[in-house]
Design a protein around this motif. Structure first.
Motif: not given
Length: 118
Positions: A1-7, A13-27, A106-108
């Motif tokens: 099994q795989v678990q995924l957690v986004e943050s 504002q338009a023109g700005g930036s963001l950084r998303l992360s996805c931590a995966a646990s399991g296989r 398979e995993y979300w």
């Protein structure tokens, strides 16, 4: 099994930036295809970017040149750096994983909201 957690989602504002992360646990090791998808209100979920191994990447045309997907295999984490954000990038962003033998993702994760104001 795989678990995924986004943050990392939020309001920008338009023109700005963001950084998303996805931590995966399991296989989910480096052989897994890791992807980012998004779904805006009233629209179908759409592909944003993917990465396999360390640096084989793919992007949707709408984000090429603005978004960068990367992977830290030691930490089992995938990042999506989003620059020059536009109001049309507003959506819930999902991380997904596909094992080497699978035909589809398979995993979300549960998703993280990104809102870009004009």
């Amino acid at each position: 099994q795989v678990q995924l957690v986004e943050s990392g989602g939020g309001l920008v504002q338009a023109g700005g930036s963001l950084r998303l992360s996805c931590a995966a646990s399991g296989r989910a090791d480096s052989s897994y295809l890791m992807g980012w998808f998004r779904q805006a209100p009233g629209k179908e979920r759409e592909f944003v970017a993917s990465i396999i191994w360390r640096s084989i990447t793919s992007y949707a045309d709408s984000v090429k040149g603005r978004f960068t997907i990367s992977r830290d295999n030691a930490k089992n984490t995938v990042h999506l750096q989003m620059n020059s954000l536009k109001p049309e990038d507003t959506a819930v962003y999902y991380c997904a994983a596909r094992s080497p033998t699978a035909a589809k993702y398979e995993y979300w994760g549960q998703g993280t909201q990104v809102t870009v104001s004009s």
